[in-house]
Design a protein around this motif. Structure first.
Motif, PDB file in Angstrom:
ATOM      1  N   ALA A  14       0.821  -1.209   0.000  1.00  0.00           N
ATOM      2  CA  ALA A  14       0.000   0.000   0.000  1.00  0.00           C
ATOM      3  C   ALA A  14       0.853   1.257   0.000  1.00  0.00           C
ATOM      4  CB  ALA A  14      -0.938  -0.008   1.206  1.00  0.00           C
ATOM      5  N   GLY A  15       1.920   1.266   0.787  1.00  0.00           N
ATOM      6  CA  GLY A  15       2.784   2.440   0.840  1.00  0.00           C
ATOM      7  C   GLY A  15       3.491   2.712  -0.467  1.00  0.00           C
ATOM      8  N   LEU A  16       3.974   1.650  -1.133  1.00  0.00           N
ATOM      9  CA  LEU A  16       4.634   1.834  -2.418  1.00  0.00           C
ATOM     10  C   LEU A  16       3.647   2.312  -3.480  1.00  0.00           C
ATOM     11  CD1 LEU A  16       7.032  -1.257  -2.548  1.00  0.00           C
ATOM     12  CD2 LEU A  16       7.584   1.115  -1.953  1.00  0.00           C
ATOM     13  N   SER A  17       2.422   1.791  -3.432  1.00  0.00           N
ATOM     14  CA  SER A  17       1.409   2.253  -4.375  1.00  0.00           C
ATOM     15  C   SER A  17       1.117   3.734  -4.162  1.00  0.00           C
ATOM     16  CB  SER A  17       0.122   1.436  -4.212  1.00  0.00           C
ATOM     17  OG  SER A  17      -0.909   1.952  -5.028  1.00  0.00           O
ATOM     18  N   ALA A  18       0.953   4.144  -2.910  1.00  0.00           N
ATOM     19  CA  ALA A  18       0.709   5.562  -2.635  1.00  0.00           C
ATOM     20  C   ALA A  18       1.878   6.412  -3.103  1.00  0.00           C
ATOM     21  CB  ALA A  18       0.469   5.762  -1.139  1.00  0.00           C
ATOM     22  N   ALA A  19       3.096   5.931  -2.888  1.00  0.00           N
ATOM     23  CA  ALA A  19       4.285   6.696  -3.254  1.00  0.00           C
ATOM     24  C   ALA A  19       4.373   6.907  -4.764  1.00  0.00           C
ATOM     25  CB  ALA A  19       5.538   5.992  -2.747  1.00  0.00           C
ATOM     26  N   ILE A  20       4.161   5.855  -5.544  1.00  0.00           N
ATOM     27  CA  ILE A  20       4.289   6.006  -6.993  1.00  0.00           C
ATOM     28  C   ILE A  20       3.175   6.883  -7.551  1.00  0.00           C
ATOM     29  CG2 ILE A  20       2.971   3.943  -7.648  1.00  0.00           C
ATOM     30  CD1 ILE A  20       6.170   5.320  -9.314  1.00  0.00           C
ATOM     31  N   HIS A  21       1.984   6.806  -6.956  1.00  0.00           N
ATOM     32  CA  HIS A  21       0.895   7.652  -7.454  1.00  0.00           C
ATOM     33  C   HIS A  21       1.088   9.110  -7.037  1.00  0.00           C
ATOM     34  CE1 HIS A  21      -1.492   4.719  -9.538  1.00  0.00           C
ATOM     35  NE2 HIS A  21      -1.448   3.899  -8.508  1.00  0.00           N
ATOM     36  N   LEU A  22       1.691   9.361  -5.890  1.00  0.00           N
ATOM     37  CA  LEU A  22       2.047  10.734  -5.544  1.00  0.00           C
ATOM     38  C   LEU A  22       3.044  11.278  -6.569  1.00  0.00           C
ATOM     39  CD1 LEU A  22       2.402  10.427  -1.660  1.00  0.00           C
ATOM     40  CD2 LEU A  22       0.763  11.887  -2.864  1.00  0.00           C
ATOM     41  N   GLN A  23       4.030  10.438  -6.907  1.00  0.00           N
ATOM     42  CA  GLN A  23       5.017  10.847  -7.905  1.00  0.00           C
ATOM     43  C   GLN A  23       4.347  11.161  -9.241  1.00  0.00           C
ATOM     44  OE1 GLN A  23       7.971   8.093 -10.103  1.00  0.00           O
ATOM     45  NE2 GLN A  23       9.071   8.669  -8.228  1.00  0.00           N
ATOM     46  N   ARG A  24       3.428  10.304  -9.653  1.00  0.00           N
ATOM     47  CA  ARG A  24       2.753  10.491 -10.938  1.00  0.00           C
ATOM     48  C   ARG A  24       1.877  11.738 -10.972  1.00  0.00           C
ATOM     49  NH1 ARG A  24       0.624   4.305 -12.025  1.00  0.00           N
ATOM     50  NH2 ARG A  24       2.554   3.488 -12.937  1.00  0.00           N
ATOM     51  N   THR A  25       1.392  12.150  -9.815  1.00  0.00           N
ATOM     52  CA  THR A  25       0.477  13.300  -9.787  1.00  0.00           C
ATOM     53  C   THR A  25       1.171  14.606  -9.422  1.00  0.00           C
ATOM     54  OG1 THR A  25      -0.156  12.624  -7.547  1.00  0.00           O
ATOM     55  CG2 THR A  25      -1.604  11.964  -9.347  1.00  0.00           C
ATOM     56  N   GLY A  26       2.518  14.608  -9.525  1.00  0.00           N
ATOM     57  CA  GLY A  26       3.224  15.872  -9.413  1.00  0.00           C
ATOM     58  C   GLY A  26       4.014  16.105  -8.144  1.00  0.00           C
ATOM     59  N   PHE A  27       3.974  15.195  -7.206  1.00  0.00           N
ATOM     60  CA  PHE A  27       4.781  15.347  -5.992  1.00  0.00           C
ATOM     61  C   PHE A  27       6.228  14.975  -6.299  1.00  0.00           C
ATOM     62  CE2 PHE A  27       0.567  15.194  -4.347  1.00  0.00           C
ATOM     63  CZ  PHE A  27       0.572  15.812  -3.107  1.00  0.00           C
ATOM     64  N   VAL A  28       7.154  15.677  -5.674  1.00  0.00           N
ATOM     65  CA  VAL A  28       8.580  15.403  -5.878  1.00  0.00           C
ATOM     66  C   VAL A  28       9.210  15.040  -4.536  1.00  0.00           C
ATOM     67  CG1 VAL A  28       8.705  16.942  -7.860  1.00  0.00           C
ATOM     68  CG2 VAL A  28       9.246  17.829  -5.578  1.00  0.00           C
ATOM     69  N   SER A  29      10.376  14.459  -4.605  1.00  0.00           N
ATOM     70  CA  SER A  29      11.046  13.980  -3.404  1.00  0.00           C
ATOM     71  C   SER A  29      11.372  15.107  -2.432  1.00  0.00           C
ATOM     72  CB  SER A  29      12.338  13.255  -3.786  1.00  0.00           C
ATOM     73  OG  SER A  29      13.120  12.987  -2.635  1.00  0.00           O
ATOM     74  N   ALA A  30      11.021  14.892  -1.164  1.00  0.00           N
ATOM     75  CA  ALA A  30      11.389  15.845  -0.116  1.00  0.00           C
ATOM     76  C   ALA A  30      12.844  15.675   0.296  1.00  0.00           C
ATOM     77  CB  ALA A  30      10.486  15.661   1.100  1.00  0.00           C
TER      78      ALA A  30
END
Length: 377
Positions: A14-30
């Protein structure tokens, strides 16, 4: 104190899925020294020292051929897996490859100890307190799973037992039970798997609180699956405590269940009433000698670090709409309730990322429908 727009807690499915979808929707690494100006950022905080989520802790004899199914992570199908390879080796290797391929901003080992509101503003910042310092964030995707919160029932006389007591999470393989008299407690899939294995080398007795229900035929995602999810969703939306998926579906006649039945190991007994130094007191008052008790009694979602936010409903559960916590939309729960399965975890990760992309106005927020259709995982 470090800052991110969103913190993902946990790096399992679940965490990896959330992470990749955040990346896909414009979030960048903190974790980048200089994030893109104006872009929302995210970080993944994982308590484990290595990739793999709870899979890396499964018992050695749980092979790829005997797990219920491993759903592909979004955007990267799993490779061909050897059916005889232990799942605790194969799945973490797949997760590690996934993390590397997509350069996910994961910090480990980092244990989250508490999530608190900075002030009384319902839209204000949250403080994520960890073993490696505090993060100031605007939202949290909680994907902390269940492995660290085993259910350990209490029975009269339990402390007097002179034999060995262990939980599913402590199980390694059947060899340590050879020649023993073992009470296996629990009515879930893990209980049946471990009962079948142990009964090959030991005398066993199977105890459950309720009569186990086995369904005939295959599990159909389009009928049984949808009905199950709708019932879980109804409970979560009513604020009821989360239950295991198998408590809704019943048990399937898997090869190991059939093997246990044919060996006579699936003769269920009602729960014993007390534990004594050398065994258990049966429901009918008789005594049964055992030297080992295996508590295959499952797990509960480990969300204790969210307690400072007071999210629980009077009924004891956390009321949700989709993945969003009703009383605090700054919190998204994934791998929880209806998304406890691997396919459900993938969908929940996407839903949580979508909710935060809209909330924080990412550049991709206007095209989320397209993103979802392009990446149905």
């Amino acid at each position: 104190m470090r800052s991110a727009t969103v913190a993902v807690i946990g790096a399992g499915q679940a965490g990896l899925s959330a992470a990749i979808h955040l990346q896909r929707t414009g979030f960048v690494s903190a974790l980048d020294a200089e994030p893109a100006p104006g872009a929302p950022t995210y970080v993944v905080l994982d308590a484990a020292a290595t990739p793999g989520g709870a899979w890396q802790h499964r018992w050695e004899s749980l092979r790829i051929a005997t797990v219920n199914g491993i759903f592909d992570l979004p955007g990267m199908p799993k490779p061909e897996l050897d059916p005889e390879e232990p799942s605790r080796d194969a799945v973490p290797r797949y997760f590690a490859d996934y993390e590397r391929r997509f350069h996910l901003p994961i910090l480990r080992p980092v244990t989250v100890t508490a999530v608190r509101a900075l002030d009384d503003d319902p839209d204000g910042p949250l403080l994520v307190e960890t073993s490696s310092g505090t993060w100031r964030v605007r939202g949290v995707v909680n994907a902390s799973g269940t492995w660290t919160n085993p259910v350990l029932p209490r029975y009269p006389g339990q402390e007097t037992f002179l034999g060995r007591q262990l939980h599913t999470r402590d199980y390694r393989d059947l060899s340590e039970f050879a020649g023993h008299r073992v009470a296996v407690v629990g009515g879930g899939i893990s209980a049946v798997q471990q009962l079948e294995e142990i009964s090959r080398v030991a005398w066993t007795a199977w105890y459950t609180r309720r009569e186990p229900v086995f369904f005939e035929g295959d599990f159909d995602p389009e009928t049984t699956g949808r009905d199950t999810i709708s019932r879980v969703v109804a409970d979560v939306e009513a604020g009821l405590p989360s239950r295991s998926i198998v408590s809704y579906t019943g048990l399937g006649w898997s090869p190991y269940a059939l093997a246990a039945r044919d060996r006579g190991a699936l003769e269920r007994r009602p729960m014993f009433t007390a534990i004594e130094p050398h065994g258990v007191r049966e429901a009918d008052g008789t005594f049964t000698s055992v030297d080992t008790i295996l508590w295959a009694t499952g797990f509960r979602p480990d969300v204790r670090h969210l307690d400072p936010l007071d999210l629980r409903d009077p009924a004891g559960g956390i009321r949700m709409r989709g993945t969003t916590v009703v009383v605090d939309p700054r919190i998204q729960l994934v791998g929880f309730g209806p998304s406890q399965s691997t396919v459900g975890a993938n969908r929940a990760g996407r839903a949580a990322a979508t909710a935060f992309a809209r909330r924080f106005g990412t550049s991709a927020g206007r095209t989320l429908a397209t993103v979802s259709s392009d990446h149905p995982g």
